[in-house]
Design a protein around this motif. Structure first.
Motif, mmCIF file in Angstrom:
data_model
loop_
_atom_site.group_PDB
_atom_site.id
_atom_site.type_symbol
_atom_site.label_atom_id
_atom_site.label_comp_id
_atom_site.label_asym_id
_atom_site.label_seq_id
_atom_site.Cartn_x
_atom_site.Cartn_y
_atom_site.Cartn_z
ATOM 1 N N LYS A 65 -7.126 11.545 11.991
ATOM 2 C CA LYS A 65 -7.219 12.334 10.763
ATOM 3 C C LYS A 65 -6.038 13.278 10.688
ATOM 4 C CE LYS A 65 -11.999 12.606 9.347
ATOM 5 N NZ LYS A 65 -13.148 13.452 9.100
ATOM 6 N N THR A 66 -5.544 13.481 9.476
ATOM 7 C CA THR A 66 -4.470 14.434 9.241
ATOM 8 C C THR A 66 -5.099 15.826 9.111
ATOM 9 O OG1 THR A 66 -4.627 14.197 6.850
ATOM 10 C CG2 THR A 66 -3.113 12.701 8.003
ATOM 11 N N LYS B 19 -0.299 13.595 -0.753
ATOM 12 C CA LYS B 19 0.229 12.233 -0.896
ATOM 13 C C LYS B 19 1.145 11.937 0.285
ATOM 14 C CE LYS B 19 -1.261 10.855 -4.963
ATOM 15 N NZ LYS B 19 -1.991 9.658 -5.202
ATOM 16 N N TYR B 20 0.848 10.878 1.003
ATOM 17 C CA TYR B 20 1.686 10.457 2.119
ATOM 18 C C TYR B 20 2.487 9.240 1.687
ATOM 19 C CZ TYR B 20 -1.079 13.631 4.908
ATOM 20 O OH TYR B 20 -1.682 14.756 5.401
ATOM 21 N N ALA C 239 -6.129 15.777 -1.907
ATOM 22 C CA ALA C 239 -5.468 15.245 -0.722
ATOM 23 C C ALA C 239 -3.960 15.152 -0.941
ATOM 24 C CB ALA C 239 -6.026 13.870 -0.384
ATOM 25 N N GLY D 290 -6.193 5.370 0.132
ATOM 26 C CA GLY D 290 -5.533 6.512 0.754
ATOM 27 C C GLY D 290 -5.558 6.498 2.269
ATOM 28 N N LYS D 291 -6.122 5.452 2.882
ATOM 29 C CA LYS D 291 -6.146 5.371 4.345
ATOM 30 C C LYS D 291 -4.749 5.043 4.863
ATOM 31 C CE LYS D 291 -10.966 4.485 5.151
ATOM 32 N NZ LYS D 291 -11.425 5.655 4.582
ATOM 33 N N GLN E 225 -7.281 13.380 5.833
ATOM 34 C CA GLN E 225 -7.013 12.002 5.416
ATOM 35 C C GLN E 225 -7.138 11.118 6.662
ATOM 36 O OE1 GLN E 225 -4.679 11.818 2.296
ATOM 37 N NE2 GLN E 225 -4.594 9.607 2.149
ATOM 38 N N GLU E 226 -7.861 10.014 6.545
ATOM 39 C CA GLU E 226 -8.110 9.149 7.680
ATOM 40 C C GLU E 226 -7.033 8.088 7.824
ATOM 41 O OE1 GLU E 226 -12.017 7.629 6.909
ATOM 42 O OE2 GLU E 226 -12.964 9.383 7.819
#
Length: 124
Positions: free
Chosen positions: A26-27, A4-5, A2, A69-70, A31-32
């Motif tokens: 979702k991206t 990284k945001y 995933a 990671g949400k 990623q939610e």
């Protein structure tokens, strides 16, 4: 793996579901995240469905990323939703009455000072 945001980053997300408290998204890399109802715009939002619909793609700003990671997202910096707020601000008092509640003579007398102040601010 995933992506990284980070906080402050803009990301395009797809609305996957809507609840009374916000919209699940979702991206592109699955990623939610959640756009809470209070993060749709600065104005009071009674119903998220008035602004978002399932399947819609919007540009949102990352407020935070939890340990799983949400994403916690906002639309307040999205130009489209800022323009919607400006349109709401320019509505006439009569439109606001129709949208919100029914007024009797007593309520009109109570609301008049607020309406006068709103009109004065718009004239500046």
């Amino acid at each position: 793996m995933a992506k990284k945001y980070r906080t402050g980053q803009f990301v395009k997300v797809k609305v996957t579901g809507i609840q009374p408290y916000g919209a699940f998204v979702k991206t592109p890399d699955n990623q939610e995240g959640l756009i809470h109802i209070s993060e749709v715009m600065n104005d009071y939002v009674h119903d998220v469905n008035q602004f978002l619909s399932k399947g819609q793609i919007v540009k949102a700003k990352v407020l935070s990323v939890d340990k799983n990671g949400k994403l916690n997202l906002t639309l307040k910096d999205n130009e489209y939703f800022k323009n919607e707020e400006r349109k709401r601000d320019r509505r006439s008092v009569l439109d606001q009455i129709k949208d919100t509640e029914k007024y009797g003579f007593e309520s009109l007398r109570q609301k008049m000072p607020e309406w006068i102040e709103t009109a004065k601010r718009r004239m500046k």
